[in-house]
Scaffold this active site. Sequence first.
Site, PDB file in Angstrom:
ATOM      1  N   GLU A 133       0.418 -23.972  36.270  1.00  0.00           N
ATOM      2  CA  GLU A 133      -0.607 -24.864  35.718  1.00  0.00           C
ATOM      3  C   GLU A 133       0.052 -25.760  34.681  1.00  0.00           C
ATOM      4  OE1 GLU A 133      -3.976 -22.616  34.326  1.00  0.00           O
ATOM      5  OE2 GLU A 133      -4.339 -21.775  36.296  1.00  0.00           O
ATOM      6  N   HIS A 254     -10.845 -29.625  28.416  1.00  0.00           N
ATOM      7  CA  HIS A 254     -10.242 -29.473  29.742  1.00  0.00           C
ATOM      8  C   HIS A 254     -10.331 -30.828  30.441  1.00  0.00           C
ATOM      9  CE1 HIS A 254      -9.291 -28.078  33.739  1.00  0.00           C
ATOM     10  NE2 HIS A 254      -8.990 -26.886  33.235  1.00  0.00           N
ATOM     11  N   ARG A 303      -2.597 -29.950  28.508  1.00  0.00           N
ATOM     12  CA  ARG A 303      -3.967 -30.458  28.659  1.00  0.00           C
ATOM     13  C   ARG A 303      -4.334 -31.597  27.735  1.00  0.00           C
ATOM     14  NH1 ARG A 303      -7.014 -24.839  29.650  1.00  0.00           N
ATOM     15  NH2 ARG A 303      -6.004 -24.633  31.643  1.00  0.00           N
ATOM     16  N   HIS A 364     -13.558 -27.108  26.115  1.00  0.00           N
ATOM     17  CA  HIS A 364     -13.193 -25.961  26.951  1.00  0.00           C
ATOM     18  C   HIS A 364     -12.822 -24.736  26.132  1.00  0.00           C
ATOM     19  CE1 HIS A 364     -11.692 -23.931  30.487  1.00  0.00           C
ATOM     20  NE2 HIS A 364     -10.462 -23.858  30.023  1.00  0.00           N
ATOM     21  N   ARG A 399      -3.871 -24.756  23.276  1.00  0.00           N
ATOM     22  CA  ARG A 399      -3.535 -23.560  24.057  1.00  0.00           C
ATOM     23  C   ARG A 399      -2.886 -23.925  25.396  1.00  0.00           C
ATOM     24  NH1 ARG A 399      -6.113 -21.087  28.217  1.00  0.00           N
ATOM     25  NH2 ARG A 399      -8.071 -22.204  27.941  1.00  0.00           N
TER      26      ARG A 399
END
Length: 547
Positions: A133, A254, A303, A364, A399
Amino acid sequence: MHVADLPELPRRLAAADPGWNETTDVLVVGSGVAGLTAALHLREQGLHVTVVTKVNIDDGSTRWAQGGIAAVLDPLDTPAAHANDTEIAGVGLCDPAAVRVLVEEGPARVRELIRLGASFDRNPDGSLMLTREGGHRADRIVHAGGDATGAEVQRALHDAVHRDPWIRLVEHALVLDLLRAPDGRACGITLHVLGEGSEDGVGAILARAVVLATGGMGQIYASTTNPSVSTGDGVALALRAGAVVTDVEFVQFHPTSFVTSTVNSVQRPLISEALRGEGAHLVDETGKRFMVGQHELAELAPRDVVAKGIHRVLRSTGADHVYLDARHLGRDFLEQRFPTIVASTRAAGIDPATELIPVAPAAHYASGGVRTDLHGRTSIPGLYACGEVACTGVHGANRLASNSLLEGLVFARRIADDIARDLPPQADPAPTPADPGWVVSPAVRPELQRSMTRGAGVLRSADSLSATAKELARLAEQRDTPRNAAWEATNLLTVATVLVAAARTRRETRGCHWREDFPVAEDEWRGHLLHLLDRKAGLAQTFEEMA
Ligand code: SIN
């Protein structure tokens, strides 16, 4: 430093004294990955555990997690590489000791979860199937049911908890305030239970230690991937109790929530980053892959970088979404690997095998929260925090994908070990302060969400934040009588107010805190903003430089 020009925040929610009480060894508040894992490890230590949860056991964020759990399970991968990716995503604010704990203990915790009954996707040779990811430079994400990892993790933990008669579960229970012994130690909570018989209304559960695992606060925004229960209850409770809260300005957006008019709620369906990990592209309305050239990892950049890239396109086109193009991955692959996403897009009339998926950023994950040490201890003795409610230091300013379920697993175990090492006898609570407490009207919730999205969302500035601060102060005047929806609204107001105070102070852009008026990361801001609610002086804010 006292923060001026803020609405007064309540120090107590419970207006009435508890009408009933009971005792347990350890009280766990919350029933997602962090809470249930803590409960199971506490039972291994022979302790009696009570888990309280706001609605039903499975209603938290965990079951919505799609992507997976990041852990070093490939012999060619290393904990140092996982730590490096985590720290790059965290833009200089991760605590290296906490990150080391996360990446080194993570693989063992994932194997424990498998032994407990969680079933992850496997290759034909039986090895765990690993994917990638955003921000990861190796394939290290385990997943289940294709894109239904959270649901499988929740199922396995839920089943294990139900098998243990010594874990008592109290559902439909909203926590109100922390109870503290005369020496300051946490010794229980007050709560409101929508129950039957003797356990109904406002009561108290006394415990020798309290673990907060209440999840996030995404519902302070008008669109979020979080369910409706994510109202910042644990952070607000900890603030009222006088615990230190940190890094709250770092809310991760997100990049790809599903934009559809068929879903009429604040919670938006997630389109997992794993879809980009498997090769889907972000395109604008002309079909251009706008992330190419913005970052070496393009759509798989961390992100914050991708959310900013999308936000720039939205600002220049005036549209409310860009598109994710997964058509080239093929119908069979999409249906097998991403059944959850295919079901939610098809329910809205979009076939991802032949059509583009409209997506936009949505709130998110709270990277900050109640500050803890490496054993999950907060600044209040006897009070622990675990999972999204906590700030262990592993996420820094942003994160890394799929590190959240992992953090819950790793630190829940550490908390259980710490509690078992040193558990004092049950103490009686000190008399509650005369302060009667107050709550705001539930009617403020949608206005608060819109104001936070406008002024303290993906992109912030001094002007937008000050406008939101004024709106929050106005909403704080709309008082009401204590009841569930009003307690929740008061928690939302509390965490939103502290977040805006932090975002106004941090005059730089770092990780997921993006200031239009201070567009770069500054060395002088390499540190953490700590917040403490003082009974007399109000909200105090301190900046602590990184060592
Ligand atoms: C996702 O599947 O994109 C979300 C995973 C995460 O939040 O770590």
